[in-house]
Design a protein around this motif. Structure first.
Motif, PDB file in Angstrom:
ATOM      1  N   TYR A 156      45.000  59.348 -13.884  1.00  0.00           N
ATOM      2  CA  TYR A 156      44.972  58.296 -12.862  1.00  0.00           C
ATOM      3  C   TYR A 156      43.882  58.602 -11.825  1.00  0.00           C
ATOM      4  O   TYR A 156      43.076  57.720 -11.471  1.00  0.00           O
ATOM      5  CB  TYR A 156      46.345  58.210 -12.200  1.00  0.00           C
ATOM      6  N   ASP A 157      43.845  59.819 -11.351  1.00  0.00           N
ATOM      7  CA  ASP A 157      42.806  60.214 -10.395  1.00  0.00           C
ATOM      8  C   ASP A 157      41.416  59.981 -10.992  1.00  0.00           C
ATOM      9  O   ASP A 157      40.477  59.568 -10.284  1.00  0.00           O
ATOM     10  CB  ASP A 157      42.951  61.684 -10.003  1.00  0.00           C
ATOM     11  N   LYS A 164      51.663  65.941 -14.830  1.00  0.00           N
ATOM     12  CA  LYS A 164      50.389  66.492 -14.339  1.00  0.00           C
ATOM     13  C   LYS A 164      49.220  65.892 -15.109  1.00  0.00           C
ATOM     14  O   LYS A 164      48.194  65.520 -14.519  1.00  0.00           O
ATOM     15  CB  LYS A 164      50.392  68.014 -14.478  1.00  0.00           C
ATOM     16  N   SER A 213      48.512  53.917  -5.107  1.00  0.00           N
ATOM     17  CA  SER A 213      48.342  54.852  -6.218  1.00  0.00           C
ATOM     18  C   SER A 213      48.900  56.230  -5.898  1.00  0.00           C
ATOM     19  O   SER A 213      49.454  56.905  -6.780  1.00  0.00           O
ATOM     20  CB  SER A 213      46.863  54.952  -6.605  1.00  0.00           C
ATOM     21  N   ASP A 214      48.784  56.671  -4.654  1.00  0.00           N
ATOM     22  CA  ASP A 214      49.324  57.983  -4.282  1.00  0.00           C
ATOM     23  C   ASP A 214      50.843  58.018  -4.460  1.00  0.00           C
ATOM     24  O   ASP A 214      51.408  58.986  -4.983  1.00  0.00           O
ATOM     25  CB  ASP A 214      48.975  58.326  -2.828  1.00  0.00           C
ATOM     26  N   SER A 269      51.779  58.105  -8.187  1.00  0.00           N
ATOM     27  CA  SER A 269      51.639  59.455  -8.745  1.00  0.00           C
ATOM     28  C   SER A 269      52.759  60.364  -8.253  1.00  0.00           C
ATOM     29  O   SER A 269      53.307  61.166  -9.011  1.00  0.00           O
ATOM     30  CB  SER A 269      50.272  60.044  -8.358  1.00  0.00           C
ATOM     31  N   GLU A 270      53.098  60.229  -6.967  1.00  0.00           N
ATOM     32  CA  GLU A 270      54.196  61.020  -6.409  1.00  0.00           C
ATOM     33  C   GLU A 270      55.513  60.694  -7.111  1.00  0.00           C
ATOM     34  O   GLU A 270      56.322  61.587  -7.401  1.00  0.00           O
ATOM     35  CB  GLU A 270      54.317  60.735  -4.915  1.00  0.00           C
ATOM     36  N   THR A 311      55.630  62.227 -10.600  1.00  0.00           N
ATOM     37  CA  THR A 311      55.844  63.672 -10.457  1.00  0.00           C
ATOM     38  C   THR A 311      57.287  63.984 -10.089  1.00  0.00           C
ATOM     39  O   THR A 311      57.890  64.930 -10.625  1.00  0.00           O
ATOM     40  CB  THR A 311      54.884  64.243  -9.395  1.00  0.00           C
ATOM     41  N   THR A 335      48.754  62.262 -13.768  1.00  0.00           N
ATOM     42  CA  THR A 335      48.139  62.139 -12.443  1.00  0.00           C
ATOM     43  C   THR A 335      46.651  62.487 -12.503  1.00  0.00           C
ATOM     44  O   THR A 335      45.840  61.889 -11.784  1.00  0.00           O
ATOM     45  CB  THR A 335      48.852  63.020 -11.405  1.00  0.00           C
ATOM     46  N   GLU A 336      46.287  63.418 -13.349  1.00  0.00           N
ATOM     47  CA  GLU A 336      44.874  63.745 -13.519  1.00  0.00           C
ATOM     48  C   GLU A 336      44.118  62.567 -14.127  1.00  0.00           C
ATOM     49  O   GLU A 336      42.991  62.256 -13.715  1.00  0.00           O
ATOM     50  CB  GLU A 336      44.716  64.992 -14.400  1.00  0.00           C
ATOM     51  N   ALA A 354      47.595  52.956 -13.988  1.00  0.00           N
ATOM     52  CA  ALA A 354      46.491  53.913 -14.037  1.00  0.00           C
ATOM     53  C   ALA A 354      45.263  53.324 -14.719  1.00  0.00           C
ATOM     54  O   ALA A 354      44.135  53.777 -14.488  1.00  0.00           O
ATOM     55  CB  ALA A 354      46.935  55.183 -14.767  1.00  0.00           C
TER      56      ALA A 354
END
Length: 369
Positions: free
Chosen positions: A196-197, A190, A167-168, A171-172, A175, A193-194, A319
């Motif tokens: 997904y987190d 942004k 997942s990291d 997201s990277e 971005t 990623t918010e 996500a």
């Protein structure tokens, strides 16, 4: 008489002083105007047409400041470009983007008219067709130096987008793509990623404290019933995030779409089988050799959700995967989670599309390829 001449001389001197002061003021204003021109705000100066970025393989590449004709060989990246609001700038896709993903084409009909520059294997490029699209940027899957050289030798800048093993990294990647595209894409990234987190955190909160013995074993099928994504893939990551454990975890199967034996699957005896494709689930259920596997006996052979792109396989719709897995494996712990509502909100937020109930059902229980 002398008094009159004195007053005249005084008046003349006064007028001369006024004229001198006025002349000095005008000269100073002229100097200020010249200074303002030299120090003009950056906004009034021409913006650079290119810039240098470091791609996800570490290559430094000179790219357009705002690429307007983009091509990619990475089917999931087409979906990411759509999510980032830049799909109108994409002029070339893979054949897979045109032959599958019916909901994508329904939501965005122009997708069907995009030009297939790459074949279904994503490594075969038609250079004549590529050049005809006049691309100013190509987004490539990382790790194929030969393909990259073929494209850069044509004078087209190409940047690598790494695979999404977790997942990291996903997201990277979103971005990074947004940064390369420019415009409002970074703001959209942004927000993604918010989101997904947030789904990861919610799944983690509901499954915290589970021992491995309490985690259902998951076998994920990739290309066919005896193909799976093993270690170093996102499949093992979302299995844990959702409160389960992949049967391949800690074993020798590594990478995506790796062949396994029937004997191995029977020995793993998974509690759940998640199929990337509905046809694979059908094959398993019709094959008596799988009959004794716990997932088959307990009717836990499930087609993984698929919307604009399949959730399980390294796309931005991944996500939604952790929360869906958690709700599927531990419904009692996630009774307050309405997956149908989550899907609708995702599509409204990121695609500006209002799903019908029937479309949501089709996403959560897909039968089309």
């Amino acid at each position: 008489m002398s008094e009159i001449r004195f007053q005249q001389r005084r008046l003349t001197a006064l007028l001369a002083a006024v004229l001198l002061a006025l002349l000095t003021t005008l000269t100073a204003c002229g100097d200020d105007t010249t200074g303002s021109t030299k120090d003009a705000p950056a906004a009034t100066q021409a913006a650079p047409t290119t810039r240098t970025v470091t791609d996800m393989s570490g290559n430094k590449v000179e790219v357009p400041s705002r690429p307007m004709r983009v091509v990619t060989n990475y089917p999931a990246v087409t979906q990411i470009i759509f999510l980032l609001g830049a799909i109108e700038r994409q002029v070339g896709v893979t054949q897979t983007n045109l032959t599958t993903l019916p909901l994508f084409k329904k939501i965005y009909p122009p997708l069907a008219q995009k030009t297939a520059v790459f074949g279904t294997d994503t490594t075969t490029v038609n250079t004549e067709v590529l050049l005809a699209q006049k691309p100013d940027l190509v987004l490539l899957t990382a790790g194929n130096d030969t393909l990259r050289k073929t494209i850069t030798d044509l004078g087209i800048p190409a940047v690598d987008v790494a695979s999404f093993p977790n997942s990291d990294k996903l997201s990277e990647g979103v971005t990074f793509i947004a940064d390369v595209l420019g415009g409002d894409a970074p703001a959209r990234a942004k927000k993604f990623t918010e989101f997904y987190d947030g789904t990861i955190s919610r799944a983690a909160e509901g499954t915290k404290g589970l021992t491995d013995a309490e985690r259902p074993k998951i076998y994920y099928t990739a290309d066919n019933p005896l193909s799976t994504d093993g270690s170093k893939t996102i499949a093992e990551v979302w299995a844990r995030q959702g409160g389960g454990v992949a049967v391949t975890e800690g074993g020798s199967v590594s990478g995506t779409a790796k062949p396994v034996t029937l004997e191995a699957v029977v020995a793993w005896n998974p509690d759940y089988i998640f199929c990337r494709d509905h046809t694979t689930c059908e094959e398993i259920l019709k094959d008596d050799r799988f009959a004794e596997v716990a997932a088959v006996r307990n009717h836990h052979v499930i087609t993984n959700p698929r919307g604009v792109f399949v959730w399980s396989a390294r796309s931005a719709e991944s996500a939604l995967q952790p929360l869906w897995v958690a709700k599927t494996l531990h419904p009692d712990k996630f009774a307050d989670v309405d997956i149908e509502k989550e899907v609708k909100e995702f599509y409204t937020t990121f695609y500006n599309y209002k799903l019908t109930d029937a479309e949501v059902d089709g996403i959560l229980a897909p039968t089309e390829p």
